[in-house]
Structures are given as structure tokens and as C-alpha cells.
Design a protein around this motif. Structure first.
Motif, PDB file in Angstrom:
ATOM      1  N   LYS A  19      -9.236  -6.578  -2.084  1.00 40.62           N
ATOM      2  CA  LYS A  19     -10.675  -6.401  -2.064  1.00 40.62           C
ATOM      3  C   LYS A  19     -11.215  -4.945  -2.644  1.00 40.62           C
ATOM      4  CE  LYS A  19     -11.367 -10.978  -0.344  1.00 40.62           C
ATOM      5  NZ  LYS A  19     -11.596 -11.664   0.825  1.00 40.62           N
TER       6      LYS A  19
ATOM      7  N   TYR B 204     -10.290 -14.682  -9.193  1.00 44.06           N
ATOM      8  CA  TYR B 204     -10.546 -13.977  -7.921  1.00 44.06           C
ATOM      9  C   TYR B 204      -9.176 -14.262  -7.224  1.00 44.06           C
ATOM     10  CZ  TYR B 204     -10.692 -14.232  -2.807  1.00 44.06           C
ATOM     11  OH  TYR B 204     -10.679 -14.131  -1.495  1.00 44.06           O
TER      12      TYR B 204
ATOM     13  N   PHE C 286     -13.839 -14.177   7.064  1.00 40.71           N
ATOM     14  CA  PHE C 286     -13.593 -13.798   5.666  1.00 40.71           C
ATOM     15  C   PHE C 286     -14.122 -14.893   4.747  1.00 40.71           C
ATOM     16  CE2 PHE C 286     -10.072 -16.729   4.297  1.00 40.71           C
ATOM     17  CZ  PHE C 286      -9.588 -17.159   5.369  1.00 40.71           C
TER      18      PHE C 286
ATOM     19  N   ASN D  19     -15.045 -12.871   1.300  1.00 42.98           N
ATOM     20  CA  ASN D  19     -14.686 -13.546   0.094  1.00 42.98           C
ATOM     21  C   ASN D  19     -15.921 -13.719  -1.018  1.00 42.98           C
ATOM     22  OD1 ASN D  19     -12.249 -14.043   0.915  1.00 42.98           O
ATOM     23  ND2 ASN D  19     -12.264 -16.196   0.920  1.00 42.98           N
TER      24      ASN D  19
HETATM   25  N1  GLU Z   1      -7.105 -15.303  -1.227  1.00 41.58           N
HETATM   26  C1  GLU Z   1      -7.458 -15.604   0.203  1.00 41.58           C
HETATM   27  C2  GLU Z   1      -8.832 -16.579   0.250  1.00 41.58           C
HETATM   28  O1  GLU Z   1      -9.681 -16.432  -0.244  1.00 41.58           O
HETATM   29  C3  GLU Z   1      -7.691 -14.235   0.667  1.00 41.58           C
HETATM   30  C4  GLU Z   1      -8.366 -14.258   2.110  1.00 41.58           C
HETATM   31  C5  GLU Z   1      -7.953 -13.111   2.931  1.00 41.58           C
HETATM   32  O2  GLU Z   1      -6.829 -12.420   2.759  1.00 41.58           O
HETATM   33  O3  GLU Z   1      -8.754 -12.658   3.992  1.00 41.58           O
HETATM   34  O4  GLU Z   1      -8.986 -17.360   1.238  1.00 41.58           O
END
Ligand code: GLU
Length: 424
Positions: A67, A190, A96, A113
Motif C-alpha cells: 500500500k 487491488y 485494516f 483497505n
Molecule cells: N489483501 C489483504 C486484504 O485486503 C491485505 C490486508 C493486509 O495485509 O492488511 O484483506
């Protein structure tokens, strides 16, 4: 002489290995298959020297660690004003995957996210296909790492198959007109970004590129503007550790970003990049052993960003006088971890093969504990290799000259180390 840094890193791994607390993330089925015991750490200096201990080459998916980098890419492509139109730069203090939007429906935090889905959508513009956008991101991250990175399609598919929460975020963002793609495409794009596969060495180098103001320190490529790196690191320092960001800044003081696969990346501006991998997570979603490693690095290696210790921004080696038989390294400034690393790196280069070696500390203004310890350990290793070592220390800067094996560092008078043929 081999630099003692990997040995310090291995010592830190030994300290945290007994901690089996935390759980491997299982909301993405493929992540649940990770071996929970894998443990690795890597450090890359802003000058591009990479060190690691443990599982340095074990590959894992970046997840949320992608990110801040994609945020940096968006800043680089579009500038801060355009990026702020769709995502804020405030810590949200939330998990998140929180359905977290500000009063104007923009996500406030680019590193959870909702914000990261929006940032991903910026890349390559609204008309981009998922494929092109993902390729732009993959190729940018590859330049940051200095090698071609790949997407772990198995992890990606496993996440896409179970992405209800992220889909609901994307639907909501689209309903407010913040993103244009369908929720499916936005989440696919994403998720592919999150599924790019790296090892701790890659992450340390990528982090050191941010630390180095956007110049990849190994390949030398200029990738990001220094301003973009500063903004990205500022956002990492306040938003990078989910809702543990405040405590993290107080206890560790290294701008960082964690990911649910178990990676943790930290950047010390102007100094170095650090990365760890250990898949067991605490309830906040951060790697348990990773956090512990960072705490030890911060305390034992004096890496806290808010440390009030004086730092002098001079290169620690003022001059090297060298003949076939002996070398004198004239040091200067404050010798902390980063400075000691630079000195040890020079010392271990092949160009020094003499039988006598002296370090001159006359212009050294001070040491922190790790800086002194590292130099002593370097001297001890030279001596073990049969080199006659000494320090020139008229102002007693080295104080406590005991080396890690209990013997004393020999002190030389400046005159003992006149380079032959140089007069008095
Ligand atoms: N791809 C994961 C999700 O969206 C990443 C979350 C993370 O690493 O905090 O749930």
C-alpha cells in the motif's frame, strides 16, 4: 574480515524465536497454509548494502505492505493535490478492513483497505484495464526491488474467492462515485497488487529506496522524487500499523507497514530499510515476532526516529591512508549504527589486505552503544584474522575498551601509525 551485522541480526532472531504467540491469518485460505515457524530479517543501508539472517530468500505475498508503495506511485504520477481529492492522509485508528470513510465519503487513511482500493484505482487513470494497471504496479515495484517480481496467482485467487468484505468496500466506494471500475474489477486489481511476491531482502531494498529519497541504492535508478518519499514515510509513520500506530511510534519509532501474510517493513529516513517475516499475527494483524524484532532493533541498535541523540550528517570516514602494509581510517562525526555499518563495509572490502590497521577517532564527536560495539567487534574480527589492530584515540572517545570477547582494544599513539614515506 566479515562484517558482524548478519551475526547481530541472527542474535536478534534467536531472541524472538521462542515466542510462538499469535495466529497465522486464515481469512484468506491460502495464507493459512504458511509455515508459522519461518523467520527472517533483512536490513539494507541507504547506500545499498544488504544484510540478512534467517529465511532471507523465502517468498511471501506483500499484502498491505504494497500500500505505501502504490500510494507513492500515485503521488509520483498525479501529485498530492489530486491524490488528496480521493483519499485523505489521516490515521483512522481502525482495523485494516474497516468500512471507514470520512464525512465527505472519501477514505481518510490510504493504508487501510478502503483507501488502498481507491489509490490502486488511480494508477494508469480511469480508462485503464485491470491488466494494464496491475502491470504498471508490478513493474514499478520490480524497479524498487531491483528484480522482476511476480504475482502469486494462487494466493490471489484464494483471496478473490473470499473477498466479500473488500467487495462491499468497493461497492460502497463506487456508490459514492469515488471509484469508477466495477467492484469486481477494483477488488481484482487491488488483490493482484497485494499478491505480488517478495522476500525480506527485496522489501529491505524497496524500503531503503524510500529512505534514500527515491534513488534505488543498489541499481542507482532514480524512481521517486524525494518529496514523494517524505510524504509516503510521513503517512507510514501515522497510518502504517493499523490501529496500533500510536503505540508503535512511541515504542519502536520506525515508520512501518505490516501485511497479513506476516511481513513487516520499516524505513529510517536517510539511513536504512528493514524487513521481517514471521506469519503469526497479533489481534491487530501485525506479525508478533516481527514487532519484537523491530523493538529490539530500535532499542539495541538505537534506531528510534525520535531519539534525541545528536546526529551529525557527515560521512563517517574522513580519510583512509593506506599502504601495502598498513591502513589508517580517520573517522569523524557521531558513530551510530548507520555510521558503523558504513565503516565496517569499507573495512571488509578487498582493498584492505595490510598487516596493520588503525582507526583514528580524534575527530569523532561521540558514539552510541551499538556504534561502539560494532566497531570493537570489527576490530576483534580483524585481529582474529591475524591483523595487528589498534585505535588512535587521544580524546578517549572509545572509553571502555573491552571487546566482546573480554580482551581490551589496544590503544596506539598517533606516532605508532605513521604511513611509511609520509615524513613525520
Ligand atoms: N489483501 C489483504 C486484504 O485486503 C491485505 C490486508 C493486509 O495485509 O492488511 O484483506
Amino acid at each position: 574480515m566479515k562484517t558482524p551485522i548478519p551475526y547481530y541480526l541472527a542474535q536478534i532472531l534467536d531472541k524472538v524465536r521462542p515466542n510462538e504467540g499469535g495466529e497465522v491469518a486464515d481469512y484468506i485460505p491460502e495464507l493459512a497454509t504458511a509455515d508459522p515457524d519461518i523467520l527472517g530479517v533483512a536490513v539494507c543501508s541507504a547506500t545499498g548494502h544488504v544484510y540478512h539472517a534467517g529465511a532471507g530468500e523465502h517468498r511471501f505475498t506483500m499484502q498491505s505492505i504494497s500500500k505505501p508503495f502504490v500510494y507513492a506511485l500515485a503521488l509520483q504520477e498525479f501529485g498530492l493535490a489530486a491524490v488528496r481529492e480521493v483519499v485523505g492522509m489521516e490515521p483512522s485508528g481502525e482495523a485494516f478492513n474497516e468500512l471507514s470513510l470520512g464525512g465527505d465519503h472519501r477514505p481518510v487513511n490510504p493504508l487501510i483497505n478502503a483507501g488502498a482500493i481507491v489509490v490502486n484505482q488511480l494508477i494508469d487513470g480511469v480508462d485503464s484495464t485491470v491488466e494494464d494497471r496491475v502491470e504498471t504496479i508490478r513493474s514499478f515495484l520490480s524497479r524498487m526491488a531491483g528484480r522482476e517480481l511476480e504475482i502469486d496467482e494462487q494466493v490471489c485467487q484464494s483471496e478473490v474467492d473470499t473477498a466479500e468484505r473488500n467487495l462491499s468496500l468497493a461497492h460502497m466506494l463506487r456508490s459514492y462515485g469515488i471509484i469508477q471500475d466495477t467492484a469486481h474489477d477494483a477488488v481484482l486489481s487491488y488483490t493482484k497488487q497485494c499478491s505480488i511476491s517478495v522476500d525480506v531482502r527485496d522489501l529491505a531494498v524497496m524500503s531503503a529506496t524510500l529512505a534514500n529519497g527515491g534513488q534505488q541504492p543498489v541499481t542507482g535508478e532514480m524512481i521517486l522524487d524525494a518529496d514523494v518519499c517524505r510524504l509516503t514515510l510521513a503517512v507510514m509513520s501515522s497510518c502504517g500499523m493499523y490501529d496500533g500506530a500510536g503505540r508503535w511510534m512511541a515504542e519502536v519509532g520506525i515508520p512501518a507497514k505490516s501485511g497479513v501474510s506476516g511481513g513487516l517493513l520499516g524505513t529510517l529516513p536517510g539511513q536504512l530499510g528493514v524487513a521481517t517475516f514471521s506469519p503469526r499475527l497479533n489481534p491487530e494483524g501485525n506479525s508478533v515476532r516481527g514487532e519484537e524484532i523491530f523493538k529490539l532493533l530500535s532499542a539495541d541498535m538505537g534506531l528510534h526516529l525520535m531519539s534525541t541523540e545528536r546526529r551529525f550528517g557527515v560521512y563517517p570516514i574522513r580519510e583512509i591512508e593506506q599502504t601495502a602494509e598498513e591502513a589508517i581510517f580517520y573517522l569523524q562525526g557521531h558513530i551510530n549504527f548507520t555510521a558503523a555499518e558504513a565503516v565496517l563495509y569499507e573495512l571488509q572490502q578487498d582493498n584492505f589486505r595490510g598487516a596493520r590497521l588503525a582507526l583514528d577517532f580524534e575527530q569523532v564527536t561521540g558514539f552510541n552503544t551499538i556504534g561502539r560495539r560494532m566497531l570493537k567487534e570489527g576490530l576483534r574480527r580483524f585481529r582474529e584474522a591475524g591483523v595487528d589492530v589498534a585505535v588512535i584515540d587521544p580524546r578517549a572517545r572509545m572509553t571502555n575498551l573491552e571487546m566482546s570477547d573480554g580482551t581490551m582494544v589496544p590503544v596506539a599513539e598517533p606516532d605508532d601509525y605513521q604511513i611509511a614515506g609520509e615524513g613525520t
